[in-house]
Design an enzyme around this catalytic site. Sequence first.
Site, mmCIF file in Angstrom:
data_model
loop_
_atom_site.group_PDB
_atom_site.id
_atom_site.type_symbol
_atom_site.label_atom_id
_atom_site.label_comp_id
_atom_site.label_asym_id
_atom_site.label_seq_id
_atom_site.Cartn_x
_atom_site.Cartn_y
_atom_site.Cartn_z
ATOM 1 N N HIS A 1 1.459 5.509 -1.970
ATOM 2 C CA HIS A 1 0.947 6.541 -3.025
ATOM 3 C C HIS A 1 2.169 7.177 -3.629
ATOM 4 C CE1 HIS A 1 -3.276 6.749 -1.048
ATOM 5 N NE2 HIS A 1 -2.662 6.053 -0.187
ATOM 6 N N HIS B 1 0.838 -1.177 -0.071
ATOM 7 C CA HIS B 1 -0.042 0.185 -0.065
ATOM 8 C C HIS B 1 0.924 1.318 0.035
ATOM 9 C CE1 HIS B 1 -4.042 2.099 1.040
ATOM 10 N NE2 HIS B 1 -2.979 2.862 1.109
ATOM 11 N N ASP C 1 2.534 3.241 2.915
ATOM 12 C CA ASP C 1 1.506 4.140 2.576
ATOM 13 C C ASP C 1 2.007 5.613 2.065
ATOM 14 O OD1 ASP C 1 -1.174 5.176 2.289
ATOM 15 O OD2 ASP C 1 -1.607 5.356 4.651
ATOM 16 N N HIS D 1 -9.355 1.928 0.440
ATOM 17 C CA HIS D 1 -9.240 2.655 1.719
ATOM 18 C C HIS D 1 -10.375 2.509 2.414
ATOM 19 C CE1 HIS D 1 -5.811 4.217 -0.338
ATOM 20 N NE2 HIS D 1 -5.479 5.251 0.831
ATOM 21 N N GLU E 1 -10.723 4.224 7.298
ATOM 22 C CA GLU E 1 -9.511 4.843 7.886
ATOM 23 C C GLU E 1 -10.330 5.911 8.742
ATOM 24 O OE1 GLU E 1 -6.700 6.301 5.146
ATOM 25 O OE2 GLU E 1 -5.132 6.789 6.784
ATOM 26 N N GLN F 1 -9.795 9.827 -4.370
ATOM 27 C CA GLN F 1 -9.276 10.317 -3.181
ATOM 28 C C GLN F 1 -10.399 10.936 -2.689
ATOM 29 O OE1 GLN F 1 -5.994 10.842 -1.486
ATOM 30 N NE2 GLN F 1 -7.714 11.030 -0.150
#
Length: 426
Positions: free
Chosen positions: A60, A58, A310, A211, A214, A153
């Site tokens: 970005h 995971h 992440d 996601h 969270e 997002q």
Amino acid sequence: MLIRNATLPDGRTGINLLVRDGRFAAIGPVQDGVAGEPGEPELDAAGWLLSPPFVDAHFHMDATLSYGLPRINASGTLLEGIALWGELKPLLTAEAIAERALQYCDWAIARGLLAIRTHVDVCDERLLAVDALLQVRERMKPWLDLQLVAFPQDGVLRTPHALQTLQRALDKGVDVVGGIPHFERTSDHGAESVKLLCEIAAARGLRVDMHCDESDDPLSRHIETLAFHAQRLGLQGRVTGSHLTSMHSMDNYYVSKLIPLIAESGVHAVANPLINITLQGRHDSYPKRRGMTRVPELMAGGVNVAFGHDCVMDPWYALGSGDMLEVAQMGLHVAQMTSQAQMRACFDAVTVNAARVLGLEGYGLEVGCHADAVLLQARTPAEAIRLRAARLAVMRRGEVVARQAPAASVLDLGGRRAQVDWTLAR
Ligand code: FE2
């Protein structure tokens, strides 16, 4: 090429590995006849730990190494990070994203991290980040497996055009369908987004990685919906719930029903310990919740759990260097996984378990697998985590692509000289 005298993560020592055409052709002790031809190039492992490469389940990569652009996240919260990313997005160029991503790939390879699943924001109608990371994926293919997730997002239902841009990103060749149900306007919209995105993935034959929950809200329960649709659509083994931090705060009785559902539906779980220990519990005074998902309980319930990095130096996190042993070390601490078996499980969470999340073909130290490996200056997986061990050599398809000098200090204590390397002599 022959790798000589390695220790393997399962504890076997004195192991030779013979590489032919970029794959392992034989693995075993020299007395079983695993040896090279005369004059064949050799890598002497000198008894150190040889592991399959690290895998980050995971990440970005479209945001990485952008720390401080256009400003620093002062509060350090998830929501300020998302707002800051919104400020940065209009200023991004595909060239700058690709340049930072390529720099990060170099960092990763040097750390023995040879496969990364990265989410890429698809809410920007220009899809700059998608184009940039598709190029990076192709360019780095000989050295690193990059898997892209179409990540809305700002919410696929909440954001106008996000569903279309997500579909366009998939048309362009993005590998996995993403989502962010807890960020949709209502719980109902969150559930609807999970259903819709799982159906898109099923229709296209793709994997899913959302996601999911969270949040510190114990009533954020989208993982239940995700597990249900994974089962309904026959996506077992192809769906991942990332973060799942609300599980930390959930009622225990509810979790006792939820974990078997996740296990039955073959949904993978990914915890991101470095990020969630800094982002969660921000509304708490004391006691302050840790906010990482229930890693040992999920593992005990038969769920495949991996750890992700992440973020590295981006709007959400100011630290990091692509070191999955740092991730494993934080995961071990936050989840209090301190037994020998649990420390080994934390090492698996950044290697074999993460490879299962990505569905990597030919991963592992088995005959027939790709000759990809990392040689660590440690004797066991637990020691590798303790020391964040030096990557003495990183191998991809049978070629050494990175080397690091052993970590050592030279002492001079009133005439007594000694070299210290922090490993325990056996
Ligand atoms: Fe994330």
